[in-house]
Design a protein around this motif. Sequence first.
Motif, short mmCIF file in Angstrom:
data_model
loop_
_atom_site.label_atom_id
_atom_site.label_comp_id
_atom_site.label_asym_id
_atom_site.label_seq_id
_atom_site.Cartn_x
_atom_site.Cartn_y
_atom_site.Cartn_z
N THR A 125 -34.20 -1.19 -1.99
CA THR A 125 -33.81 -1.52 -0.62
C THR A 125 -33.60 -3.02 -0.42
O THR A 125 -33.14 -3.44 0.63
N GLY A 127 -35.69 -5.45 -0.05
CA GLY A 127 -36.65 -6.20 0.76
C GLY A 127 -37.45 -7.23 0.01
O GLY A 127 -37.58 -8.38 0.45
N ILE A 130 -35.38 -10.29 -1.22
CA ILE A 130 -34.96 -11.13 -0.09
C ILE A 130 -36.12 -12.01 0.36
O ILE A 130 -35.93 -13.19 0.69
N LYS A 156 -28.67 0.89 2.14
CA LYS A 156 -29.62 0.04 2.87
C LYS A 156 -29.84 -1.27 2.14
O LYS A 156 -29.86 -2.35 2.76
N GLY A 157 -29.96 -1.20 0.82
CA GLY A 157 -30.15 -2.41 0.03
C GLY A 157 -28.92 -3.30 0.07
O GLY A 157 -29.03 -4.52 0.23
N ASP A 159 -26.65 -3.46 2.38
CA ASP A 159 -26.52 -4.03 3.73
C ASP A 159 -27.51 -5.17 3.95
O ASP A 159 -27.15 -6.21 4.53
N ARG A 160 -28.73 -4.99 3.48
CA ARG A 160 -29.75 -6.02 3.68
C ARG A 160 -29.42 -7.28 2.89
O ARG A 160 -29.60 -8.40 3.38
N ALA A 163 -26.58 -9.05 4.69
CA ALA A 163 -27.04 -9.69 5.92
C ALA A 163 -27.81 -10.97 5.63
O ALA A 163 -27.77 -11.93 6.42
N ALA A 164 -28.53 -10.98 4.51
CA ALA A 164 -29.32 -12.16 4.13
C ALA A 164 -28.49 -13.16 3.31
O ALA A 164 -29.02 -14.19 2.89
#
Length: 212
Positions: A125, A127, A130, A156-157, A159-160, A163-164
Motif C-alpha cells: 500500500t 504507507g 512514504i 491504493k499503493g 495512488d498514495r 499523491a506523495a
Amino acid sequence: MEKLIAKDLLKIKAVFFRPEEPFTWASGIKSPVYCDNRLTLTAPEVRTDVENGLAKLIKENYPEAEVLMGTSTAGIAHAAITAHILNMPMGYVRSGAKDHGRQNQIEGRLEAGQKVVVVEDLISTGGSVIEVVNVLREAGADVLGVVSIFTYGMQKGLDRLAAADVKNISLTSFDVIAEVAAEEGYIKPEDIKKLIAFRNNPSDESWIGGNK
C-alpha cells in the motif's frame, strides 16, 4: 530482469502462491500470496541477482544519487550490499527515533541537500516507504525516489505514492511473478485470474471462489 527475479523469488519461496488455501494477513484479509524477501539474503545466487539488479536500477533511473537509505528493517541489508556494489555511502531510517543516545531516527551521515534513493524490499500500500521518504525530506534530503525488489501494483499503493510525489522502480511485480508461476508450474494457468482479482481489490474475497 523482471522474469529472472520472478524465477529467483519463486525458486526460494520468497514469494509463495497458495490460491487454494489462502494465507490470513494481520488485517484479516485473505491472501493467495506469501512474500518474504528476507529469504533472498540466505540464497547467495539469488541475492547476487537482486543486489546487482538494484544497482542497475539505481544507475539507470537515479544517476545523480549520492546516498542510499534502507528501510527498517527489511531494506537495510539490501541497501548496504547495493551501496557496496556502487561504492556509495548508505544509512537507514528507523521506524521511530531511538529513546537513548542521540535519539536518531536516521542512522548514517546525511547532509541537507544530498540526493537520496530509498531501498525497500516490497511495496504494497506504500504507507511505510512514504513515511521513510517524509522523514528524509524533513531532514533536508532530496529524495529522488525508491527502488524495491517487488511491488504488488495495488491501486491504493500507486495512488498514495503519486499523491506523495514518490517514484518507485521495482525489479519485478506481482503480475510478472503470477505469469512466471503459471509458466513454471507453481500454479495453474486459471489461477492467474484469481491472483489479479485479489491484487485489484484485496478486501473483496470473491476471488477465492473464482467468481472474478
